[in-house]
Write an enzyme that holds these catalytic residues in place. Structure first.
Site, PDB file in Angstrom:
ATOM      1  CG  ASP A   1      -8.361  12.532   4.712  1.00 17.30           C
ATOM      2  OD1 ASP A   1      -6.844  12.737   5.007  1.00 17.30           O
ATOM      3  OD2 ASP A   1      -8.834  11.683   4.421  1.00 17.30           O
TER       4      ASP A   1
ATOM      5  CG  PHE B   1      -9.096   5.744   2.070  1.00 14.04           C
ATOM      6  CD1 PHE B   1     -10.500   5.431   1.862  1.00 14.04           C
ATOM      7  CD2 PHE B   1      -9.014   7.166   2.407  1.00 14.04           C
ATOM      8  CE1 PHE B   1     -11.619   6.107   2.428  1.00 14.04           C
ATOM      9  CE2 PHE B   1     -10.154   7.884   2.567  1.00 14.04           C
ATOM     10  CZ  PHE B   1     -11.335   7.639   2.524  1.00 14.04           C
ATOM     11  CG  ASN B   2      -5.566   9.230   0.976  1.00 13.75           C
ATOM     12  OD1 ASN B   2      -6.516   9.290   1.934  1.00 13.75           O
ATOM     13  ND2 ASN B   2      -4.193   9.573   1.471  1.00 13.75           N
TER      14      ASN B   2
ATOM     15  CG  ASN C   1      -9.427   9.808   7.005  1.00 12.33           C
ATOM     16  OD1 ASN C   1      -9.233   8.560   6.397  1.00 12.33           O
ATOM     17  ND2 ASN C   1      -8.021  10.170   7.160  1.00 12.33           N
TER      18      ASN C   1
ATOM     19  CB  THR D   1      -2.036  13.582   4.520  1.00 10.47           C
ATOM     20  OG1 THR D   1      -2.982  14.303   5.248  1.00 10.47           O
ATOM     21  CG2 THR D   1      -0.583  13.900   4.773  1.00 10.47           C
TER      22      THR D   1
ATOM     23  CG  ASP E   1      -5.140  12.912   7.844  1.00  8.54           C
ATOM     24  OD1 ASP E   1      -4.867  13.219   6.580  1.00  8.54           O
ATOM     25  OD2 ASP E   1      -5.790  11.833   8.093  1.00  8.54           O
TER      26      ASP E   1
ATOM     27  CG  HIS F   1      -1.179   4.679   6.046  1.00  3.53           C
ATOM     28  ND1 HIS F   1      -0.659   3.668   5.339  1.00  3.53           N
ATOM     29  CD2 HIS F   1      -2.178   4.256   6.906  1.00  3.53           C
ATOM     30  CE1 HIS F   1      -1.448   2.651   5.371  1.00  3.53           C
ATOM     31  NE2 HIS F   1      -2.289   2.929   6.425  1.00  3.53           N
ATOM     32  CG  ASP F   2      -2.207  10.721   6.242  1.00  6.10           C
ATOM     33  OD1 ASP F   2      -2.290  10.033   5.141  1.00  6.10           O
ATOM     34  OD2 ASP F   2      -3.324  10.857   6.604  1.00  6.10           O
TER      35      ASP F   2
HETATM   36  C1  BDR Z   1      -4.707   6.689   3.986  1.00  7.09           C
HETATM   37  O1  BDR Z   1      -6.168   6.584   3.992  1.00  7.09           O
HETATM   38  C2  BDR Z   1      -6.614   7.240   5.182  1.00  7.09           C
HETATM   39  O2  BDR Z   1      -7.606   6.533   6.027  1.00  7.09           O
HETATM   40  C3  BDR Z   1      -5.487   7.561   5.919  1.00  7.09           C
HETATM   41  O3  BDR Z   1      -5.573   8.980   6.738  1.00  7.09           O
HETATM   42  C4  BDR Z   1      -4.315   7.778   4.879  1.00  7.09           C
HETATM   43  O4  BDR Z   1      -4.328   8.975   4.438  1.00  7.09           O
HETATM   44  C5  BDR Z   1      -4.310   5.550   4.060  1.00  7.09           C
HETATM   45  O5  BDR Z   1      -4.733   4.629   2.857  1.00  7.09           O
HETATM   46 CA    CA Z   2      -5.322  10.887   5.437  1.00  7.12          CA
END
Ligand code: BDR
Ligand code: CA
Length: 311
Positions: free
Chosen positions: A11, A166-167, A40, A125, A16, A240-241
């Site tokens: 996303d 979030f994801n 996102n 991701t 990402d 993160h990703d």
């Molecule tokens: C995740 O949430 C998104 O905003 C980032 O791309 C990542 O995948 C982190 O919590």
């Molecule tokens: Ca992401």
């Protein structure tokens, strides 16, 4: 060594894009396709960003298929507060002419999986909407998936709220389908990704590389760091990703724990939390996940810098 065949589901999104930077230059991965999902930003923006990143980094031959524009059940949320209006912060890429595949993401993944002689690793991701639809619509396809290496969740912390990442929070019902699917999971959640930190000084070093990759990465990460500072009074940012791709290309950098991971879709305060059971006396027959818990941060940053220098 033979390459690992993967389909990456993104996303895009600043981090990402960093995952893609690592993946697109790696000689350890064979990217069979990239699919997009809303998360996102809207599906139009995450798809545009993905195509622009792929083209900018010289891999325009990789098919990109557009996926779900909405979560399965809950109302949509997007993360403009972290990734900006475009999804890539203030970084601006040339608009690529390439268009998404005619097939939608789910049909595309199904086709690639069915046509492959080897099992393929899925690397989501973003929210797990596409992967859940795939697994529900075509249950037989599980046999063609080696494992799902995902960024999402957190055994001991959330970021969207106290317990949800979030994801997962963006599409908890989809995440629940994936976590209950029986496919082996590698959960790169906040426990490990919040340790995948890049400091302002390291971003400055990336900028100093002085090539097109460094310019893009530094611009995007400077924006991301400013958001971390504004939203959380945090110095630096967590990429993160990129941890998912690191797990595949440099697994020695990441420490995992085996256990049972589930998504809570019934709770009130715990809605969208990932519940991870590591108790030694759990029913180990039910283990479905390796959960990332630690990363060699400095080696991770070096991996990112080296990837950047490779362009
Ligand atoms: C995740 O949430 C998104 O905003 C980032 O791309 C990542 O995948 C982190 O919590
Ligand atoms: Ca992401």
């Amino acid at each position: 060594m033979s390459k690992i065949p993967v389909i990456i589901d993104v996303d895009t999104g600043i981090d990402d894009a960093m995952a893609l930077v690592l993946a697109l230059q790696s000689d350890k991965l064979e990217i069979r396709g990239i699919t997009t999902v809303a998360g996102n930003q809207t599906i139009e923006k995450t798809t545009r960003n993905t195509i622009d990143v792929v083209e900018y980094f010289g891999r325009g031959e990789i098919p990109v298929a557009m996926g779900a524009s909405q979560p399965l059940v809950r109302p949509q949320i997007i993360a403009a507060y972290a990734h900006g209006e475009s999804g890539l912060g203030t970084a601006v890429l040339p608009k690529a002419e390439k268009q998404p595949e005619e097939l939608d993401a789910v049909s595309f993944i199904k086709k690639v999986l069915e046509e492959s002689e080897e099992k393929i690793t899925l690397v989501p991701t973003g929210p797990l909407t596409n992967i859940a639809i795939l697994l529900k619509a075509y249950p037989h396809i599980k046999d063609n998936i080696k494992e799902i290496v995902l960024m999402g969740g957190g055994a001991f912390q959330g970021n969207s709220n106290a317990t949800a990442e979030f994801n997962i929070f963006a599409d908890p019902e989809a995440a629940s389908v994936v976590f209950n699917s029986g496919v082996k999971l590698v959960m790169c959640g906040l426990d490990v990704t919040m340790k995948a930190l890049v400091t302002p000084d390291e971003v400055a070093q990336i900028k100093a590389i002085g090539n097109k990759a460094g310019d893009f990465i530094a611009e995007a990460l400077e924006f991301y760091m400013a958001m971390y500072k504004k939203n959380a009074n945090f110095i630096g940012c967590a990429v993160h990703d990129a941890v998912t791709i690191t797990y595949l290309i440099a697994p020695e950098l990441i420490k995992t724990r085996q256990g049972i991971a589930k998504v809570d879709i019934d709770g009130k305060d715990s809605y969208a939390a990932t519940i991870c059971d590591f108790r030694p006396w759990r029913d180990k027959e039910k283990d479905n996940a390796l959960v990332g818990v630690d990363i060699d941060r400095e080696a991770f940053v070096k991996l990112l810098m080296d990837a950047c220098k490779n362009y």
